[in-house]
Design a protein around this motif. Structure first.
Motif, PDB file in Angstrom:
ATOM      1  N   SER A  74       0.823  -1.217   0.000  1.00  0.00           N
ATOM      2  CA  SER A  74       0.000   0.000   0.000  1.00  0.00           C
ATOM      3  C   SER A  74       0.851   1.258   0.000  1.00  0.00           C
ATOM      4  O   SER A  74       0.523   2.242  -0.667  1.00  0.00           O
ATOM      5  CB  SER A  74      -0.945  -0.008   1.204  1.00  0.00           C
ATOM      6  N   ARG A  75       1.953   1.237   0.737  1.00  0.00           N
ATOM      7  CA  ARG A  75       2.849   2.407   0.758  1.00  0.00           C
ATOM      8  C   ARG A  75       3.413   2.679  -0.624  1.00  0.00           C
ATOM      9  O   ARG A  75       3.475   3.825  -1.072  1.00  0.00           O
ATOM     10  CB  ARG A  75       3.986   2.189   1.761  1.00  0.00           C
ATOM     11  N   TRP A  76       3.842   1.625  -1.295  1.00  0.00           N
ATOM     12  CA  TRP A  76       4.417   1.799  -2.630  1.00  0.00           C
ATOM     13  C   TRP A  76       3.360   2.318  -3.594  1.00  0.00           C
ATOM     14  O   TRP A  76       3.628   3.149  -4.451  1.00  0.00           O
ATOM     15  CB  TRP A  76       5.001   0.479  -3.124  1.00  0.00           C
ATOM     16  N   MET A  77       2.135   1.835  -3.447  1.00  0.00           N
ATOM     17  CA  MET A  77       1.056   2.309  -4.313  1.00  0.00           C
ATOM     18  C   MET A  77       0.737   3.779  -4.069  1.00  0.00           C
ATOM     19  O   MET A  77       0.476   4.537  -5.006  1.00  0.00           O
ATOM     20  CB  MET A  77      -0.192   1.455  -4.098  1.00  0.00           C
ATOM     21  N   ARG A  78       0.780   4.188  -2.814  1.00  0.00           N
ATOM     22  CA  ARG A  78       0.524   5.603  -2.506  1.00  0.00           C
ATOM     23  C   ARG A  78       1.625   6.499  -3.047  1.00  0.00           C
ATOM     24  O   ARG A  78       1.375   7.652  -3.419  1.00  0.00           O
ATOM     25  CB  ARG A  78       0.381   5.791  -0.993  1.00  0.00           C
ATOM     26  N   GLU A  79       2.840   5.989  -3.104  1.00  0.00           N
ATOM     27  CA  GLU A  79       3.953   6.765  -3.646  1.00  0.00           C
ATOM     28  C   GLU A  79       3.814   6.967  -5.158  1.00  0.00           C
ATOM     29  O   GLU A  79       4.382   7.909  -5.715  1.00  0.00           O
ATOM     30  CB  GLU A  79       5.276   6.047  -3.346  1.00  0.00           C
ATOM     31  N   GLN A  80       3.067   6.084  -5.820  1.00  0.00           N
ATOM     32  CA  GLN A  80       2.894   6.163  -7.271  1.00  0.00           C
ATOM     33  C   GLN A  80       1.395   6.051  -7.585  1.00  0.00           C
ATOM     34  O   GLN A  80       0.930   5.062  -8.165  1.00  0.00           O
ATOM     35  CB  GLN A  80       3.685   5.044  -7.951  1.00  0.00           C
ATOM     36  N   PRO A  81       0.630   7.076  -7.207  1.00  0.00           N
ATOM     37  CA  PRO A  81      -0.837   7.010  -7.348  1.00  0.00           C
ATOM     38  C   PRO A  81      -1.296   7.228  -8.785  1.00  0.00           C
ATOM     39  O   PRO A  81      -0.582   7.769  -9.624  1.00  0.00           O
ATOM     40  CB  PRO A  81      -1.303   8.165  -6.453  1.00  0.00           C
ATOM     41  N   GLN A  82      -2.506   6.787  -9.041  1.00  0.00           N
ATOM     42  CA  GLN A  82      -3.179   7.126 -10.296  1.00  0.00           C
ATOM     43  C   GLN A  82      -3.802   8.504 -10.141  1.00  0.00           C
ATOM     44  O   GLN A  82      -4.078   8.931  -9.035  1.00  0.00           O
ATOM     45  CB  GLN A  82      -4.255   6.081 -10.588  1.00  0.00           C
ATOM     46  N   PRO A  83      -4.051   9.235 -11.249  1.00  0.00           N
ATOM     47  CA  PRO A  83      -3.770   8.874 -12.644  1.00  0.00           C
ATOM     48  C   PRO A  83      -2.368   9.241 -13.106  1.00  0.00           C
ATOM     49  O   PRO A  83      -1.980   8.884 -14.213  1.00  0.00           O
ATOM     50  CB  PRO A  83      -4.814   9.686 -13.410  1.00  0.00           C
ATOM     51  N   LYS A  84      -1.609   9.941 -12.273  1.00  0.00           N
ATOM     52  CA  LYS A  84      -0.281  10.381 -12.691  1.00  0.00           C
ATOM     53  C   LYS A  84       0.578   9.194 -13.106  1.00  0.00           C
ATOM     54  O   LYS A  84       1.337   9.262 -14.083  1.00  0.00           O
ATOM     55  CB  LYS A  84       0.393  11.162 -11.559  1.00  0.00           C
ATOM     56  N   HIS A  85       0.477   8.105 -12.350  1.00  0.00           N
ATOM     57  CA  HIS A  85       1.288   6.922 -12.635  1.00  0.00           C
ATOM     58  C   HIS A  85       0.413   5.827 -13.253  1.00  0.00           C
ATOM     59  O   HIS A  85       0.361   4.703 -12.770  1.00  0.00           O
ATOM     60  CB  HIS A  85       1.957   6.431 -11.353  1.00  0.00           C
ATOM     61  N   ARG A  86      -0.257   6.163 -14.327  1.00  0.00           N
ATOM     62  CA  ARG A  86      -1.221   5.235 -14.929  1.00  0.00           C
ATOM     63  C   ARG A  86      -0.553   4.011 -15.562  1.00  0.00           C
ATOM     64  O   ARG A  86      -1.209   2.990 -15.802  1.00  0.00           O
ATOM     65  CB  ARG A  86      -2.066   5.953 -15.980  1.00  0.00           C
ATOM     66  N   ASN A  87       0.745   4.109 -15.859  1.00  0.00           N
ATOM     67  CA  ASN A  87       1.437   2.980 -16.479  1.00  0.00           C
ATOM     68  C   ASN A  87       2.209   2.138 -15.465  1.00  0.00           C
ATOM     69  O   ASN A  87       3.043   1.310 -15.844  1.00  0.00           O
ATOM     70  CB  ASN A  87       2.398   3.473 -17.559  1.00  0.00           C
ATOM     71  N   VAL A  88       1.932   2.333 -14.197  1.00  0.00           N
ATOM     72  CA  VAL A  88       2.585   1.557 -13.146  1.00  0.00           C
ATOM     73  C   VAL A  88       1.713   0.363 -12.777  1.00  0.00           C
ATOM     74  O   VAL A  88       0.498   0.488 -12.643  1.00  0.00           O
ATOM     75  CB  VAL A  88       2.853   2.417 -11.891  1.00  0.00           C
ATOM     76  N   ARG A  89       2.349  -0.810 -12.622  1.00  0.00           N
ATOM     77  CA  ARG A  89       1.657  -2.007 -12.165  1.00  0.00           C
ATOM     78  C   ARG A  89       2.452  -2.617 -11.005  1.00  0.00           C
ATOM     79  O   ARG A  89       3.630  -2.320 -10.837  1.00  0.00           O
ATOM     80  CB  ARG A  89       1.520  -3.040 -13.299  1.00  0.00           C
ATOM     81  N   PHE A  90       1.793  -3.464 -10.248  1.00  0.00           N
ATOM     82  CA  PHE A  90       2.422  -4.110  -9.098  1.00  0.00           C
ATOM     83  C   PHE A  90       2.153  -5.607  -9.154  1.00  0.00           C
ATOM     84  O   PHE A  90       1.098  -6.043  -9.620  1.00  0.00           O
ATOM     85  CB  PHE A  90       1.854  -3.554  -7.787  1.00  0.00           C
ATOM     86  N   THR A  91       3.110  -6.378  -8.658  1.00  0.00           N
ATOM     87  CA  THR A  91       2.904  -7.815  -8.537  1.00  0.00           C
ATOM     88  C   THR A  91       3.656  -8.327  -7.313  1.00  0.00           C
ATOM     89  O   THR A  91       4.479  -7.611  -6.737  1.00  0.00           O
ATOM     90  CB  THR A  91       3.347  -8.555  -9.813  1.00  0.00           C
ATOM     91  N   THR A  92       3.335  -9.552  -6.919  1.00  0.00           N
ATOM     92  CA  THR A  92       3.947 -10.144  -5.734  1.00  0.00           C
ATOM     93  C   THR A  92       4.577 -11.483  -6.097  1.00  0.00           C
ATOM     94  O   THR A  92       4.296 -12.059  -7.146  1.00  0.00           O
ATOM     95  CB  THR A  92       2.898 -10.385  -4.632  1.00  0.00           C
ATOM     96  N   MET A  93       5.418 -11.972  -5.199  1.00  0.00           N
ATOM     97  CA  MET A  93       5.950 -13.330  -5.305  1.00  0.00           C
ATOM     98  C   MET A  93       6.145 -13.850  -3.889  1.00  0.00           C
ATOM     99  O   MET A  93       7.206 -13.712  -3.290  1.00  0.00           O
ATOM    100  CB  MET A  93       7.257 -13.373  -6.102  1.00  0.00           C
ATOM    101  N   PHE A  94       5.073 -14.445  -3.361  1.00  0.00           N
ATOM    102  CA  PHE A  94       5.065 -14.992  -2.001  1.00  0.00           C
ATOM    103  C   PHE A  94       4.874 -16.502  -2.065  1.00  0.00           C
ATOM    104  O   PHE A  94       4.180 -17.004  -2.956  1.00  0.00           O
ATOM    105  CB  PHE A  94       3.925 -14.390  -1.165  1.00  0.00           C
ATOM    106  N   ASP A  95       5.448 -17.220  -1.111  1.00  0.00           N
ATOM    107  CA  ASP A  95       5.309 -18.675  -1.071  1.00  0.00           C
ATOM    108  C   ASP A  95       3.975 -19.096  -0.467  1.00  0.00           C
ATOM    109  O   ASP A  95       3.550 -18.552   0.562  1.00  0.00           O
ATOM    110  CB  ASP A  95       6.424 -19.302  -0.221  1.00  0.00           C
ATOM    111  N   LEU A  96       3.351 -20.100  -1.085  1.00  0.00           N
ATOM    112  CA  LEU A  96       2.180 -20.721  -0.485  1.00  0.00           C
ATOM    113  C   LEU A  96       2.574 -21.472   0.789  1.00  0.00           C
ATOM    114  O   LEU A  96       1.816 -21.502   1.763  1.00  0.00           O
ATOM    115  CB  LEU A  96       1.539 -21.686  -1.488  1.00  0.00           C
ATOM    116  N   PHE A  97       3.753 -22.066   0.776  1.00  0.00           N
ATOM    117  CA  PHE A  97       4.274 -22.780   1.942  1.00  0.00           C
ATOM    118  C   PHE A  97       4.483 -21.797   3.096  1.00  0.00           C
ATOM    119  O   PHE A  97       5.192 -20.816   2.980  1.00  0.00           O
ATOM    120  CB  PHE A  97       5.596 -23.460   1.565  1.00  0.00           C
TER     121      PHE A  97
END
Length: 240
Positions: A74-97
């Protein structure tokens, strides 16, 4: 004409921010996914989950609780809010284990016997909880070492002294349709199986090297949930 093409390229460029579980995943993203996605005009930035901050020093690595991971995303998203950062996307890589039990949808997903569908249910619950359409959530089934077991024979290049153990891992991997199906029990999860056969295995040092030798085509073919995630990330390159 040259300026027009450069302008169009800059406009279509996607910035993709990865929030990952630890150093191994960070190295993997930088070594394999970053150059691959660059071919789709996707610029990759990656950092580990911030778990604490003391005296202005940020501590990162691991996912001790979903609340901490959510706060960092959420912090990273607030640092790059829409619509100014409309070409920004986010993804994760967390273990199910050993995913933390405060993860959204955790109890409901626990009743799903298929690990791939369980991961999808958790990813959907996470997307709903975060509430930002720019997020492409991903949970690794069951952990990073599933990717290593996509072709365990490659371990022999780093651990020639463990040839017998490597052969046993090849046999184990062959018993499953996909290494993503190798379970997440504390004693039989992919990393535990590797350590049982190769006691000198070091995840952060060796994991990204082995997956690099295996290559993305094989990783995507042998690990379908992982492959679908990479498909979705590639598609971002044509979504701007």
């Amino acid at each position: 004409m040259g300026k027009e093409r450069r302008g169009r390229k800059a406009l279509n460029n996607i910035r993709l921010n990865f929030i990952v579980e630890g150093q191994t995943e960070e190295t993997f993203v930088n070594r394999q996914l970053k150059p691959h996605l660059a071919q789709r005009l996707i610029s990759v930035y990656v950092r580990c989950v911030q778990t604490s901050r003391k005296r202005n020093i940020k501590h990162r690595g691991g996912v001790p609780s979903y609340a901490q991971a959510r706060g960092d995303i959420s912090r990273w998203m607030r640092e790059q809010p829409q619509p100014k950062h409309r070409n920004v996307r986010f993804t994760t890589m967390f273990d199910l284990f050993r995913l933390p039990e405060d993860f959204p949808g955790y109890r409901a997903a626990a009743h799903e016997p298929d690990p791939g569908r369980r991961a999808v249910a958790l990813e959907n619950a996470m997307l709903e909880d975060i509430g930002d359409e720019r997020l492409v959530p991903y949970i690794q089934v069951h952990e990073f070492e599933a990717l290593v077991l996509a072709d365990p024979q490659e371990l022999s290049s780093l651990y020639p002294e463990s040839a017998a153990g490597v052969r046993q891992l090849v046999t184990i991997a062959g018993d499953y349709r996909s290494p993503e199906e190798i379970n997440g029990d504390p004693t039989t999860a992919p990393s535990k199986r590797i350590l049982q056969k190769i006691p000198n295995y070091r995840k952060s040092a060796s994991g990204p090297t082995i997956t690099g030798r295996i290559g993305l085509p094989t990783l995507r073919d042998k690990c379908p949930h992982f492959g679908k995630w990479v498909d979705r990330l590639e598609a971002l390159g044509s979504s701007a």
